[in-house]
Design a protein around this motif. Structure first.
Motif, PDB file in Angstrom:
ATOM      1  N   THR A  15     -38.862  11.440  16.057  1.00 61.73           N
ATOM      2  CA  THR A  15     -39.283  10.750  14.827  1.00 61.73           C
ATOM      3  C   THR A  15     -38.216   9.767  14.357  1.00 61.73           C
ATOM      4  O   THR A  15     -37.025  10.034  14.458  1.00 61.73           O
ATOM      5  N   ALA A  32     -42.169  10.762   5.825  1.00 60.60           N
ATOM      6  CA  ALA A  32     -43.606  11.041   5.640  1.00 60.60           C
ATOM      7  C   ALA A  32     -43.901  12.520   5.926  1.00 60.60           C
ATOM      8  O   ALA A  32     -44.712  13.154   5.230  1.00 60.60           O
ATOM      9  N   VAL A  33     -43.247  13.067   6.951  1.00 62.48           N
ATOM     10  CA  VAL A  33     -43.428  14.494   7.278  1.00 62.48           C
ATOM     11  C   VAL A  33     -42.939  15.354   6.115  1.00 62.48           C
ATOM     12  O   VAL A  33     -43.611  16.296   5.689  1.00 62.48           O
ATOM     13  N   ILE A  73     -47.272  12.461  16.741  1.00 58.56           N
ATOM     14  CA  ILE A  73     -45.813  12.286  16.776  1.00 58.56           C
ATOM     15  C   ILE A  73     -45.172  13.431  17.551  1.00 58.56           C
ATOM     16  O   ILE A  73     -45.721  14.531  17.623  1.00 58.56           O
ATOM     17  N   MET A 125     -49.227   8.138  13.467  1.00 58.53           N
ATOM     18  CA  MET A 125     -49.203   9.518  12.945  1.00 58.53           C
ATOM     19  C   MET A 125     -50.484   9.772  12.144  1.00 58.53           C
ATOM     20  O   MET A 125     -50.834   8.988  11.273  1.00 58.53           O
ATOM     21  N   GLN A 175     -40.893   8.132   9.606  1.00 55.71           N
ATOM     22  CA  GLN A 175     -41.778   9.253   9.973  1.00 55.71           C
ATOM     23  C   GLN A 175     -41.254  10.563   9.393  1.00 55.71           C
ATOM     24  O   GLN A 175     -42.023  11.371   8.875  1.00 55.71           O
TER      25      GLN A 175
END
Ligand SMILES: O=C(O)CCC(=O)C(=O)O
Ligand SMILES: [Fe+2]
Length: 275
Positions: A22, A29-30, A17, A1, A26
């Motif tokens: 996901t 983190a998003v 991504i 990513m 992930q």
């Protein structure tokens, strides 16, 4: 990513991504990137309505918007739609969604479904950067103030939208709204100070009339926008944007007369706001 900031102080493009695939790390983190940068932009997504709903449920709760038409097959999805023969669009002025709710929605996941041949961009502005850029005397002046917000002048049967060719599409024209929030809030996740008034829904400073409030509000609105804290999302097929209503304002540019545009929006639940 891969994360690439989009403007010096607003927005991040997240590449490498597929949102529909996901994993937990992930997704975390998003979320952090959206909270921090205000809006996350994802290109070339394979993101069906089912994927959209499943991803929103993994993020947290879904709020059903009270006003926009809903997608018959998927009631969690609101249609942000302008027909080719309509002049008015939804959200075509700077605003933050749902500030008229006492517990405002956290944000939205917007998916491009039908785009005009050109135009139809969405502008975002970062309200943490906006707060930081205020002169010290203005920061002092707004310390501890609260403001009252409402959507009644926009959505009610005698409101702004009802007087346009978009009025007939709306639901909820009999609802009454009103909420009080601090003028400066702290982001519930990042702790950053954010300016939380907007010209669409903020009516007055608590304890002052609208007339008394307007000079201060207008100074704040003028100071809130600058080149560094704005980013313009140019939509493409497969683009998805996720924004944070606490961190950003947005503005859907209505410059594609004669063409249709349709976006699918899921609104994410939020929490009460505090200093
Ligand atoms: O159509 C857009 O780009 C955004 C419209 C809007 O203001 C919203 O969905 O909250
Ligand atoms: Fe909006």
């Amino acid at each position: 990513m891969d994360m690439t900031p989009l403007a010096p102080k607003c927005g991040v493009e997240i590449a490498g991504i597929q949102l529909a695939e996901t994993d937990g790390a992930q997704l975390e983190a998003v979320k952090q990137a959206v909270y921090e940068h205000g809006v996350g932009l994802f290109r070339q997504q394979e993101f069906s309505p089912e994927d959209h709903i499943a991803f929103a449920k993994r993020w947290g709760g879904i709020d059903i918007n009270n006003y926009f038409p809903l997608n018959d097959a998927y009631p969690e999805i609101a249609l942000v739609r302008k027909r080719a023969d309509q002049a008015m669009n939804i959200g075509g002025a700077w605003h933050t969604d749902h500030s008229y709710d006492q517990v405002p929605a956290m944000g939205s996941i917007l998916v491009a479904r039908e785009l005009p041949p050109s135009g139809g961009d969405t502008l975002y502005a970062h309200m943490g950067a906006a707060y930081d850029s205020l002169p010290d005397d203005l920061k002092e002046e707004i310390e501890g103030l609260e403001a009252f917000h409402s959507a009644d002048h926009v959505y009610k049967e005698d409101g702004l939208y009802a007087q346009t060719d978009m009025g007939g599409d709306l639901r909820g024209q009999d609802l009454e709204t009103g909420a009080t929030h601090p003028v400066v809030i702290r982001h519930p996740e990042t702790g950053r100070k954010l300016l939380y008034v907007n010209s669409a829904f903020t009516i007055h400073i608590v304890g002052r009339t609208r007339e008394e409030s307007l000079p201060l509000l207008q100074r704040l609105y003028a100071a809130a926008l600058n080149d560094e804290n704005q980013y313009c999302v140019q939509w493409q097929p497969g683009s998805v944007a996720i924004w944070d209503n606490r961190t950003t304002w947005h503005n859907a540019v209505n410059d594609y007369q004669g063409h249709a545009r349709e976006m699918h929006r899921i609104t994410l639940s939020g929490e009460a706001l505090a200093v």
